[in-house]
Motif scaffolding. Sequence first.
Motif, PDB file in Angstrom:
ATOM      1  N   SER A   1       0.850  -1.188   0.000  1.00  0.00           N
ATOM      2  CA  SER A   1       0.000   0.000   0.000  1.00  0.00           C
ATOM      3  C   SER A   1       0.888   1.241   0.000  1.00  0.00           C
ATOM      4  N   SER A   2       0.272   2.408   0.011  1.00  0.00           N
ATOM      5  CA  SER A   2       1.029   3.651  -0.160  1.00  0.00           C
ATOM      6  C   SER A   2       2.086   3.849   0.929  1.00  0.00           C
ATOM      7  N   GLU A   3       1.860   3.256   2.111  1.00  0.00           N
ATOM      8  CA  GLU A   3       2.836   3.390   3.191  1.00  0.00           C
ATOM      9  C   GLU A   3       4.191   2.797   2.812  1.00  0.00           C
ATOM     10  N   HIS A   4       4.175   1.880   1.854  1.00  0.00           N
ATOM     11  CA  HIS A   4       5.406   1.187   1.471  1.00  0.00           C
ATOM     12  C   HIS A   4       5.966   1.688   0.140  1.00  0.00           C
ATOM     13  N   PHE A   5       5.396   2.776  -0.394  1.00  0.00           N
ATOM     14  CA  PHE A   5       5.980   3.430  -1.567  1.00  0.00           C
ATOM     15  C   PHE A   5       7.118   4.335  -1.097  1.00  0.00           C
ATOM     16  N   ASP A   6       8.190   4.364  -1.852  1.00  0.00           N
ATOM     17  CA  ASP A   6       9.366   5.150  -1.477  1.00  0.00           C
ATOM     18  C   ASP A   6       9.330   6.510  -2.170  1.00  0.00           C
ATOM     19  N   ASN A   7       9.033   7.567  -1.391  1.00  0.00           N
ATOM     20  CA  ASN A   7       9.011   8.938  -1.916  1.00  0.00           C
ATOM     21  C   ASN A   7       8.230   9.021  -3.233  1.00  0.00           C
ATOM     22  N   PRO A   8       6.946   8.654  -3.205  1.00  0.00           N
ATOM     23  CA  PRO A   8       6.187   8.552  -4.459  1.00  0.00           C
ATOM     24  C   PRO A   8       5.843   9.901  -5.079  1.00  0.00           C
ATOM     25  N   GLU A   9       5.723   9.885  -6.399  1.00  0.00           N
ATOM     26  CA  GLU A   9       5.247  11.059  -7.136  1.00  0.00           C
ATOM     27  C   GLU A   9       3.731  11.162  -6.969  1.00  0.00           C
ATOM     28  N   THR A  10       3.244  12.358  -6.751  1.00  0.00           N
ATOM     29  CA  THR A  10       1.806  12.582  -6.655  1.00  0.00           C
ATOM     30  C   THR A  10       1.349  13.453  -7.828  1.00  0.00           C
ATOM     31  N   LYS A  11       0.078  13.322  -8.163  1.00  0.00           N
ATOM     32  CA  LYS A  11      -0.507  14.147  -9.206  1.00  0.00           C
ATOM     33  C   LYS A  11      -1.952  14.405  -8.838  1.00  0.00           C
TER      34      LYS A  11
ATOM     35  N   ARG B   1       5.598   2.292 -12.170  1.00  0.00           N
ATOM     36  CA  ARG B   1       7.004   2.081 -11.817  1.00  0.00           C
ATOM     37  C   ARG B   1       7.139   1.049 -10.703  1.00  0.00           C
ATOM     38  N   ASN B   2       6.224   1.051  -9.760  1.00  0.00           N
ATOM     39  CA  ASN B   2       6.272   0.077  -8.672  1.00  0.00           C
ATOM     40  C   ASN B   2       5.976  -1.329  -9.168  1.00  0.00           C
ATOM     41  N   VAL B   3       5.027  -1.463 -10.092  1.00  0.00           N
ATOM     42  CA  VAL B   3       4.745  -2.778 -10.678  1.00  0.00           C
ATOM     43  C   VAL B   3       5.991  -3.313 -11.387  1.00  0.00           C
TER      44      VAL B   3
ATOM     45  N   ASN C   1       9.119  -2.505 -10.936  1.00  0.00           N
ATOM     46  CA  ASN C   1      10.180  -2.792  -9.975  1.00  0.00           C
ATOM     47  C   ASN C   1       9.954  -4.117  -9.265  1.00  0.00           C
ATOM     48  N   GLU C   2       8.699  -4.382  -8.879  1.00  0.00           N
ATOM     49  CA  GLU C   2       8.410  -5.627  -8.157  1.00  0.00           C
ATOM     50  C   GLU C   2       8.641  -6.840  -9.051  1.00  0.00           C
ATOM     51  N   VAL C   3       8.249  -6.751 -10.329  1.00  0.00           N
ATOM     52  CA  VAL C   3       8.478  -7.868 -11.243  1.00  0.00           C
ATOM     53  C   VAL C   3       9.974  -8.079 -11.476  1.00  0.00           C
ATOM     54  N   ASP C   4      10.683  -6.980 -11.685  1.00  0.00           N
ATOM     55  CA  ASP C   4      12.110  -7.076 -12.004  1.00  0.00           C
ATOM     56  C   ASP C   4      12.931  -7.676 -10.869  1.00  0.00           C
ATOM     57  N   LYS C   5      12.541  -7.430  -9.647  1.00  0.00           N
ATOM     58  CA  LYS C   5      13.362  -7.883  -8.521  1.00  0.00           C
ATOM     59  C   LYS C   5      12.931  -9.240  -7.967  1.00  0.00           C
ATOM     60  N   THR C   6      11.852  -9.810  -8.511  1.00  0.00           N
ATOM     61  CA  THR C   6      11.316 -11.068  -7.988  1.00  0.00           C
ATOM     62  C   THR C   6      11.671 -12.223  -8.912  1.00  0.00           C
ATOM     63  N   GLU C   7      12.259 -13.292  -8.370  1.00  0.00           N
ATOM     64  CA  GLU C   7      12.678 -14.426  -9.182  1.00  0.00           C
ATOM     65  C   GLU C   7      11.491 -15.246  -9.670  1.00  0.00           C
ATOM     66  N   ASN C   8      10.532 -15.496  -8.794  1.00  0.00           N
ATOM     67  CA  ASN C   8       9.375 -16.297  -9.187  1.00  0.00           C
ATOM     68  C   ASN C   8       8.469 -15.499 -10.124  1.00  0.00           C
ATOM     69  N   PRO C   9       7.657 -16.178 -10.938  1.00  0.00           N
ATOM     70  CA  PRO C   9       6.640 -15.445 -11.693  1.00  0.00           C
ATOM     71  C   PRO C   9       5.686 -14.769 -10.717  1.00  0.00           C
ATOM     72  N   MET C  10       5.074 -13.669 -11.138  1.00  0.00           N
ATOM     73  CA  MET C  10       4.241 -12.893 -10.231  1.00  0.00           C
ATOM     74  C   MET C  10       2.794 -12.807 -10.710  1.00  0.00           C
ATOM     75  N   PHE C  11       1.891 -12.899  -9.753  1.00  0.00           N
ATOM     76  CA  PHE C  11       0.511 -12.472  -9.955  1.00  0.00           C
ATOM     77  C   PHE C  11       0.354 -11.190  -9.156  1.00  0.00           C
ATOM     78  N   ILE C  12       0.064 -10.094  -9.856  1.00  0.00           N
ATOM     79  CA  ILE C  12      -0.075  -8.796  -9.191  1.00  0.00           C
ATOM     80  C   ILE C  12      -1.475  -8.251  -9.453  1.00  0.00           C
ATOM     81  N   TYR C  13      -2.173  -7.897  -8.375  1.00  0.00           N
ATOM     82  CA  TYR C  13      -3.453  -7.206  -8.517  1.00  0.00           C
ATOM     83  C   TYR C  13      -3.223  -5.753  -8.114  1.00  0.00           C
ATOM     84  N   THR C  14      -3.321  -4.859  -9.113  1.00  0.00           N
ATOM     85  CA  THR C  14      -2.965  -3.454  -8.920  1.00  0.00           C
ATOM     86  C   THR C  14      -4.222  -2.587  -8.915  1.00  0.00           C
TER      87      THR C  14
END
Length: 672
Positions: free
Chosen positions: A392-402, A413-415, A417-430
């Motif tokens: 959630s937003s608490e775990h975003f690092d200095n996020p851009e707001t609009k 960008r967060n999606v 980053n999470e895919v790039d740094k994770t070895e296993n395939p990912m299921f992400i609900y955004t």
Amino acid sequence: MHLNLKPRKRLSSKKSSSRLGASISLVLFMIGLPILSVVGMEFLERGDLPETMQWITGNQPLFMLNVGLTFFLLAFVYALVGSLAISGSITTLILGLMAIISYMKVKMIGEPFFPWDILLNKESMDIASLVTGKAALIRICAIAAVILIVLALRWVIPRVTLPIIARFGLGLFSLYALYAFGIKTPLAGKILDHAGVNEIVWDQQQNYANNGLTLAFTLNVKNSIVQKPDTYSEQALAAAAATIQGASSVQQETAGVRKAKATLADGKQPNVIFVMSEAFWDPTLLENVTFSEDPLPTIHRLQQESSSGYLLSPQYGGGTSNVEFEVLTGNSMSFLPGGSIPYQQYISKPIPSLASYFADKGYKSMGIHSYEGWFWDRNNVYKQLGFESFKSSEHFDNPETKGYFISDAEVARNVINEVDKTENPMFIYTVTMQNHGPYDDPRYGENQFKATGNLSAQAKSILETYTQGAHDADQSLQMMIDHFKDLDEPTMIVFYGDHLPMLGMDYQVYKEAGFISTSDANKWSLEEIKKMHSIPLVTWANFDMPKQDIPVLSDSFLGAHVLDMLHMEKPANFALNAELAQQVPGLLSNLIVDQDGQLHATVPESAAPLIADYRNVQYDLMFGKQYLAAYLDHDYLTKGTQTGYNAEFGVPGAAPQSEAIGSQEAKPARAQ
């Protein structure tokens, strides 16, 4: 002796007269205040005095029922407080708040005030800050003034003191009367039937308009608990299991489904990324409006190149978590009380979902939302749905707001980053947040996209602000495509909105643009209902995937459809969804779309048995005895939460699976 008796007689006469006056005052107050309160509540909620008086004169039995319920509330408060004026002030405050909240909810999202809305706490304050306006402030001031007037009666009306035993009896009787109407006991049912009450659970706005706010609110109390379907039994679930097994066999033969895992030619499992974009919709669908340039170039290109179509959302203008609930679990809001919020009301134990399914296939299941984790109680609910983590937003690092919120680009960008740094395939609900309403403030500055059409200045401004945000969502999708298209890691993106945006009060932009014929949702045609719940759906993959046209598909059937696209074996409940979607691809509480695209207000007879199976399976998984798990997919249907949920974000207290069932903290939430 004779001289002493005369003053006593006069004193006794004065006492009797005082008691009589006090008793008359008590009766008049206890009858008059409820009558005036109901008139005031209906006026506040409806916003039109002639309409209010027309309802009262044309529905006198219903009006008297509303008065009676208000009387019982006043009597109960009086029994507790013991002061007429103070109890009247408290009752007026309670009823006034009900009316103003219902008015604001109807204007925002077309839904009145429900009993389960009482659970709102911190969330209601956040929403209230976005919907304050002149009309709401006038109503608040009027309520405050009435409360002060009622309180001032304390120095006018005679003081009435009832014996404790009488107050106790009055309180118990009043509480029982409220309870009886709330759960609809047999006697209360007879009274309601005699008064001609018609409870319209599938259309709550009409329900409140017909029956009155107090009565409709009270009748909804019983809907806080989902009733067991009449057809629910172990035998019914055994029959449903047989239907699912038969359907799965046919689906595997005709579609060539590869069991147990989704595997591409090179042996890799694809990342599966769902992006539910806040209030995303295509404003170019407004036929009488044109834009200076195409605001959604990515969406429109994908509609030509990839599998795409329209999802049928159960929501309008709000209720984002209900769409999440349908997509993630495959369950339908159609079988739950109108206006209910599963995240807030029902999910207190592990529920099988796409997250837990993909986790069983070796995926890392992650939720990402650019707002705080308590919104809709996602911190707890995502755990029960089988996610490994929730960012959630608490775990975003200095996020851009609009505008008001974290930008859609930041979410993309967060999606990535999470895919790039994770070895296993990912299921992400955004879930994004940037383009959350309201849109009456040009929060993006100078809007790039200019609308031309027969629109008022206010409607034009609202539409242009919304369209700028929709364009940003479109570009965030393009950002993800640009990153993943050259990646050697197979990836699929499923992009859609949760509901149509609330473009002004009373559907202002839609009405002015001619998208709907009236701002009264109760008078919409079935085609208009469909239009106001149809959300663009596009998909993209960096591997070969045949293009499919999806004219209409309910949110609850999306998961099954994606699993089919990926050639993954569907678990029991999603297999049933796929079978039902062939007959009725569109399923809302007040609209059914059959396989030929025909619109129905009620369930077609041919689809009734399969819909009954669907409802029984949903009840079994959410509230029942899990009979289905004895016949199919036991491990998936009874899976607990993941050990170490959210451990990567330093969230303490992750329970092992054996301890997870029933461990959810009772923290209700409300948002979007």
